[in-house]
Design a protein around this motif. Structure first.
Motif, short mmCIF file in Angstrom:
data_model
loop_
_atom_site.label_atom_id
_atom_site.label_comp_id
_atom_site.label_asym_id
_atom_site.label_seq_id
_atom_site.Cartn_x
_atom_site.Cartn_y
_atom_site.Cartn_z
N PRO A 106 0.81 -1.22 0.00
CA PRO A 106 0.00 0.00 0.00
C PRO A 106 0.84 1.27 0.00
O PRO A 106 0.45 2.29 -0.59
CB PRO A 106 -0.82 -0.13 1.29
N GLU A 111 -1.43 8.70 -3.87
CA GLU A 111 -2.72 9.31 -3.59
C GLU A 111 -3.17 10.04 -4.86
O GLU A 111 -2.50 10.98 -5.31
CB GLU A 111 -2.60 10.31 -2.42
N GLY A 138 -7.39 -2.41 -2.96
CA GLY A 138 -7.62 -1.34 -2.00
C GLY A 138 -7.61 0.03 -2.65
O GLY A 138 -8.40 0.91 -2.30
N LEU A 139 -6.71 0.23 -3.63
CA LEU A 139 -6.66 1.49 -4.37
C LEU A 139 -7.96 1.70 -5.15
O LEU A 139 -8.52 2.81 -5.15
CB LEU A 139 -5.46 1.50 -5.32
N ALA A 141 -10.91 0.47 -4.45
CA ALA A 141 -12.00 0.73 -3.51
C ALA A 141 -11.97 2.18 -3.04
O ALA A 141 -13.01 2.85 -2.94
CB ALA A 141 -11.90 -0.23 -2.33
N ARG A 142 -10.77 2.69 -2.77
CA ARG A 142 -10.63 4.07 -2.32
C ARG A 142 -11.11 5.05 -3.38
O ARG A 142 -11.83 6.01 -3.09
CB ARG A 142 -9.17 4.34 -1.95
N GLU A 143 -10.73 4.76 -4.64
CA GLU A 143 -11.11 5.67 -5.72
C GLU A 143 -12.60 5.57 -6.05
O GLU A 143 -13.23 6.57 -6.41
CB GLU A 143 -10.26 5.40 -6.96
N ARG A 145 -14.95 5.01 -3.86
CA ARG A 145 -15.63 5.78 -2.81
C ARG A 145 -15.47 7.29 -3.04
O ARG A 145 -16.39 8.06 -2.81
CB ARG A 145 -15.07 5.41 -1.43
N ARG A 146 -14.30 7.69 -3.53
CA ARG A 146 -14.03 9.12 -3.71
C ARG A 146 -14.85 9.70 -4.85
O ARG A 146 -15.23 10.88 -4.82
CB ARG A 146 -12.53 9.32 -3.97
#
Length: 317
Positions: A106, A111, A138-139, A141-143, A145-146
């Motif tokens: 990670p 970012e 994980g990357l 999923a983060r994007e 959500r963003r």
């Protein structure tokens, strides 16, 4: 710019005349395609410092792929042995154990908020092989959500490497929920879901939150299920096939480039894709099919440049 994440490896292409080492890897091929179509693209890859790794860096840099976020890794370069039959169809054997591409942590992933990225594309083995696949997921999923850029996945399954069909079904079910755009081949789906129709799978993906689902069908063309539920079909572009190496990757690059030209990638991704008109979807598919056909007409993963695509798409006067 479009960010592409995943493997950059060496294809040892074996023919009756011998073998040659050429740069490859599905995400790297997509990145090169985008760059040749004049789309700013940055490759998020782990590139070895061995001779093959240096060959990859030279190739990517020569094609104007931005390597600012690439990691220089101590592990060796992954190698895929691509054996071509008399018809130019490729079969693959992979040498991947302990290689650089699959060791993401990670901490190595950037970012993307605040960057000029309008899309994040990944897929193939990068989303399937541990331990790096978990970090890349994980990357995604983060994007997702963003909601600040378009997330794109090309399944590009490799049953000769990841043989657990049930496990792959679960992985795909989990990962496609993180994407706005999902592309697969009919061969991918025939292996993954042997008892289900392509239309059924595409409909399920749409219900899971995928805005746009695309399935390539080789010489039969491609299907696209749009955000409004309409199905668009594009025939394959006629060409003399030299080989099929990189054809699916170049289709993906052509698809993403066409969407970028329409301003259909970026923040509020679902809204942007929903705004694409039926006529524009036809244009997007024609460009992608043309890019793939031009790639099939030459040796290896050698996608065309924007001018070549434009010349092929422009009707003769």
């Amino acid at each position: 710019m479009i960010v592409v994440a995943g493997e950059a490896l060496i294809d040892l292409v074996v023919t009756a005349e011998g073998q040659r080492a050429v740069p490859g890897g599905s995400p790297a091929n997509v990145a090169v395609t985008l760059a040749r179509l004049d789309q700013p693209v940055r490759l998020l890859a782990r590139l070895a410092t061995d001779d093959y790794g240096r060959q990859l860096v030279e190739h990517l840099s020569a094609n104007r792929v931005d390597l600012e976020w690439a990691v220089r890794a101590q592990e060796p370069t992954s190698v895929a042995v691509a054996t071509l039959n008399a018809g130019g169809q490729a079969s693959y054997e992979f040498r991947l154990a302990g290689a650089a591409d699959w060791q993401w942590t990670p901490q190595e992933l950037p970012e993307l908020a605040g960057s000029p990225a309008i899309a994040l594309h990944t897929g193939s083995l990068a989303l399937a092989l541990a331990p790096g696949a978990e970090a890349l997921e994980g990357l995604l999923a983060r994007e997702r959500r963003r909601d600040g850029l378009t997330v794109s996945i090309d399944l590009n399954l490799r049953p000769s490497i990841v043989t657990d069909r049930a496990g792959e079904q679960e992985r795909v079910r989990r990962q496609i929920r993180l994407a706005h755009l999902v592309k697969a081949s009919d061969e991918d789906l025939a292996w993954l879901y042997p008892d289900r129709s392509v239309a059924d799978v595409m409909t399920e993906w749409r219900a899971a939150g995928v805005s746009c689902a695309v399935v390539t069908r080789g010489g039969e063309g491609a299907w696209l299920l749009a955000p409004d539920g309409s199905l668009h079909e594009e025939p394959a572009v006629r060409t003399t096939v030299v080989d099929t190496v990189g054809a699916g990757d170049s289709f993906t690059g052509g698809l993403l480039a066409a969407l970028a030209d329409l301003d259909a990638l970026g923040d509020r991704p679902a809204d942007r894709l929903a705004a694409v008109t039926p006529q524009q979807w036809g244009t997007v598919l024609r460009q992608a099919a043309t890019v793939a056909a031009l790639t099939c007409g030459r040796r290896g993963a050698d996608p065309p440049r924007r001018s070549e695509v434009a010349a092929r798409l422009t009707p003769a006067s």
